[in-house]
Design an enzyme around this catalytic site. Structure first.
Site, PDB file in Angstrom:
ATOM      1  N   HIS A  34      39.398  38.241  39.070  1.00 43.77           N
ATOM      2  CA  HIS A  34      39.322  36.855  39.174  1.00 43.77           C
ATOM      3  C   HIS A  34      39.544  36.472  40.975  1.00 43.77           C
ATOM      4  O   HIS A  34      39.629  37.640  41.692  1.00 43.77           O
ATOM      5  CB  HIS A  34      40.093  36.277  38.460  1.00 43.77           C
ATOM      6  CG  HIS A  34      41.917  36.554  38.706  1.00 43.77           C
ATOM      7  ND1 HIS A  34      42.296  36.202  39.587  1.00 43.77           N
ATOM      8  CD2 HIS A  34      42.466  37.151  37.626  1.00 43.77           C
ATOM      9  CE1 HIS A  34      43.664  36.696  39.618  1.00 43.77           C
ATOM     10  NE2 HIS A  34      43.804  37.213  38.441  1.00 43.77           N
ATOM     11  N   HIS A  37      42.312  38.526  42.714  1.00 47.41           N
ATOM     12  CA  HIS A  37      42.111  39.589  43.201  1.00 47.41           C
ATOM     13  C   HIS A  37      40.998  39.746  44.513  1.00 47.41           C
ATOM     14  O   HIS A  37      41.353  40.264  45.351  1.00 47.41           O
ATOM     15  CB  HIS A  37      41.330  40.575  42.089  1.00 47.41           C
ATOM     16  CG  HIS A  37      42.101  40.806  41.062  1.00 47.41           C
ATOM     17  ND1 HIS A  37      41.878  40.045  39.768  1.00 47.41           N
ATOM     18  CD2 HIS A  37      43.390  41.205  40.461  1.00 47.41           C
ATOM     19  CE1 HIS A  37      42.667  40.516  38.756  1.00 47.41           C
ATOM     20  NE2 HIS A  37      43.681  41.112  39.147  1.00 47.41           N
TER      21      HIS A  37
HETATM   22  P1  AMP Z   1      47.050  42.547  38.190  1.00 45.77           P
HETATM   23  O1  AMP Z   1      45.454  43.116  38.212  1.00 45.77           O
HETATM   24  O2  AMP Z   1      47.223  41.549  37.567  1.00 45.77           O
HETATM   25  O3  AMP Z   1      47.881  43.861  38.426  1.00 45.77           O
HETATM   26  O4  AMP Z   1      46.764  42.129  39.864  1.00 45.77           O
HETATM   27  C1  AMP Z   1      46.505  42.780  40.886  1.00 45.77           C
HETATM   28  C2  AMP Z   1      46.950  42.252  42.273  1.00 45.77           C
HETATM   29  O5  AMP Z   1      46.397  40.908  42.478  1.00 45.77           O
HETATM   30  C3  AMP Z   1      48.466  42.102  42.277  1.00 45.77           C
HETATM   31  O6  AMP Z   1      48.875  42.288  43.700  1.00 45.77           O
HETATM   32  C4  AMP Z   1      48.633  40.596  41.886  1.00 45.77           C
HETATM   33  O7  AMP Z   1      49.807  40.004  42.623  1.00 45.77           O
HETATM   34  C5  AMP Z   1      47.380  39.868  42.509  1.00 45.77           C
HETATM   35  N1  AMP Z   1      46.908  38.731  41.904  1.00 45.77           N
HETATM   36  C6  AMP Z   1      46.999  38.448  40.684  1.00 45.77           C
HETATM   37  N2  AMP Z   1      46.757  36.829  40.494  1.00 45.77           N
HETATM   38  C7  AMP Z   1      46.817  36.414  41.858  1.00 45.77           C
HETATM   39  C8  AMP Z   1      46.425  35.228  42.201  1.00 45.77           C
HETATM   40  N3  AMP Z   1      46.514  34.173  41.174  1.00 45.77           N
HETATM   41  N4  AMP Z   1      46.257  34.846  43.629  1.00 45.77           N
HETATM   42  C9  AMP Z   1      46.828  36.134  44.405  1.00 45.77           C
HETATM   43  N5  AMP Z   1      46.989  37.344  44.158  1.00 45.77           N
HETATM   44  C10 AMP Z   1      46.859  37.329  42.726  1.00 45.77           C
END
Ligand code: AMP
Length: 283
Positions: A34, A37
Site C-alpha cells: 500500500h 510501503h
Molecule cells: P509490513 O509489510 O507491514 O511488515 O511493513 C513493511 C514496512 O512498511 C515496515 O517498515 C512498516 O513499518 C512500513 N509501513 C507499514 N504501514 C505503513 C504506513 N502506513 N506508513 C508508513 N510505513 C508503513
C-alpha cells in the site's frame, strides 16, 4: 525490475553491484503493498543507486494464534506496484529458502520489548531481528527503511543494528494515512464496514492525547485515560494497550518530558490495529 527467489542468486547479483560502487537502499516488507510501503520505496530511490525490496511473510514473527496463514498475499499485484514505483530488485523467497532447517542460533531482544506489542506478542521481536539479520546479510544495504507506524519495531531495529555493528543506516519514515486519518495497513482489509468507519477514531484519540500534552498535561496516566476513553466511546474495539513512553528507549515515565510516544493497539473482531504519535517536547 529483477525478481529473485534464491538467496545465492540475489547475493551474487548485489555483490557485483556493490563492487561497481552502487549504494543499496533496502525496504523489507510482508507484501500486500500500500502507499505506506511505497513511501519507503520513494525515500529509498531518492537516496540510493539501487532499491531492493523484500516480500516475505516471516512465519517466526507470528505467534501460534496469530494471522500467519490468513495474512493477505497477492504477489502479482505487488510485483507490478513495486516495478511501477521504482523498485530495482525484488526478493521473494519461500519459507523453505529462508528456513531450510532448524536454526542453531537464536536471537533474543533484551530491551524495549516488554512494553506495547511485546507484552502480548511474545517472541515477535526475536523473529523480526532474526529475519532482518538474514535479510541484511542477503541484501547488504547501505540504508534500510522502516515505517514509524511500527514504532516499537523501529526502536528495536535501531538498537539492534547499533548493538551488533551492522554498517547500515536505519531510516524512519512517517506514517502514511487514509484521508480520514486511519494509518494504512495491510491488515485494514480484515475490517468490517462498521469497523472501518470506527477505525479512524484511533488516530483521533491519539491526536487528543498529543494536544493535551502540548497544552501542558505531563501526567502519563491522564493521557492514557483521555486516549482510552475516546477509543472506548467511539469504537467497538477492545483496547489492548494505550501507553506513554520515552522514545526510542520505550521506558515508562513519571512525568512527560523529552521525546515521547503515545501508542495504542486496538483489537477489532478480526483485526488488531496499531497506531502512535511521537512528540518531541525538548524542541
Ligand atoms: P509490513 O509489510 O507491514 O511488515 O511493513 C513493511 C514496512 O512498511 C515496515 O517498515 C512498516 O513499518 C512500513 N509501513 C507499514 N504501514 C505503513 C504506513 N502506513 N506508513 C508508513 N510505513 C508503513
Amino acid at each position: 525490475m529483477k525478481v529473485f527467489t534464491k538467496i545465492k542468486d540475489i547475493q551474487e547479483f548485489l555483490s557485483e553491484q556493490k563492487r561497481n560502487g552502487k549504494t543499496i537502499g533496502f525496504v523489507p516488507t510482508m507484501g500486500y503493498l500500500h502507499e505506506g510501503h511505497l513511501s519507503l520505496v520513494k525515500k529509498a530511490t531518492a537516496e540510493n543507486d539501487l532499491t531492493v525490496m523484500s516480500i516475505f511473510v516471516n512465519p517466526i514473527q507470528f505467534g501460534p494464534n496469530e494471522d500467519f496463514e490468513r495474512y493477505p498475499r497477492d504477489f502479482d499485484r505487488d510485483r507490478k506496484l513495486a516495478e511501477d514505483n521504482g523498485v530495482d530488485v525484488l526478493f521473494h523467497p519461500s519459507v523453505e529458502e529462508m528456513y531450510p532447517e532448524e536454526s542453531i542460533v537464536q536471537m533474543n531482544v533484551k530491551k524495549r520489548k516488554d512494553v506495547l506489542c511485546g507484552r502480548t506478542r511474545k517472541g515477535h521481536f526475536d523473529g523480526v531481528v532474526t529475519v532482518l539479520t538474514k535479510l541484511f546479510h542477503i541484501t547488504m544495504p547501505d540504508r534500510a527503511y522502516f515505517g514509524l507506524k511500527d514504532a516499537q519495531q523501529f526502536a528495536i531495529v535501531q538498537g539492534f543494528v547499533a548493538d551488533l555493528n551492522f554498517p547500515i543506516d536505519i531510516i524512519g519514515v512517517e506514517t502514511v494515512r487514509e484521508e480520514d486519518g486511519l494509518a494504512k495497513s495491510s491488515r485494514n482489509t480484515y475490517l468490517s464496514a462498521q469497523e472501518r468507519k470506527e477505525a479512524p477514531e484511533i488516530y483521533q484519540a491519539l491526536l487528543k492525547g498529543k494536544k493535551a500534552v502540548e497544552n501542558g498535561v505531563d501526567d502519563p496516566a491522564e493521557i492514557v485515560r483521555l486516549v482510552s476513553d475516546h477509543i472506548r466511546q467511539n469504537t467497538g474495539g477492545e483496547i489492548d494497550y494505550v501507553e506513554v513512553l520515552s522514545f526510542p528507549e520505550l521506558d515508562p515515565l513519571e512525568r512527560i518530558k523529552g521525546k515521547v510516544i503515545i501508542a495504542t493497539a486496538v483489537q477489532f473482531a478480526s483485526a488488531r490495529l496499531i497506531d502512535n504519535v511521537i512528540l518531541d517536547l525538548s524542541r
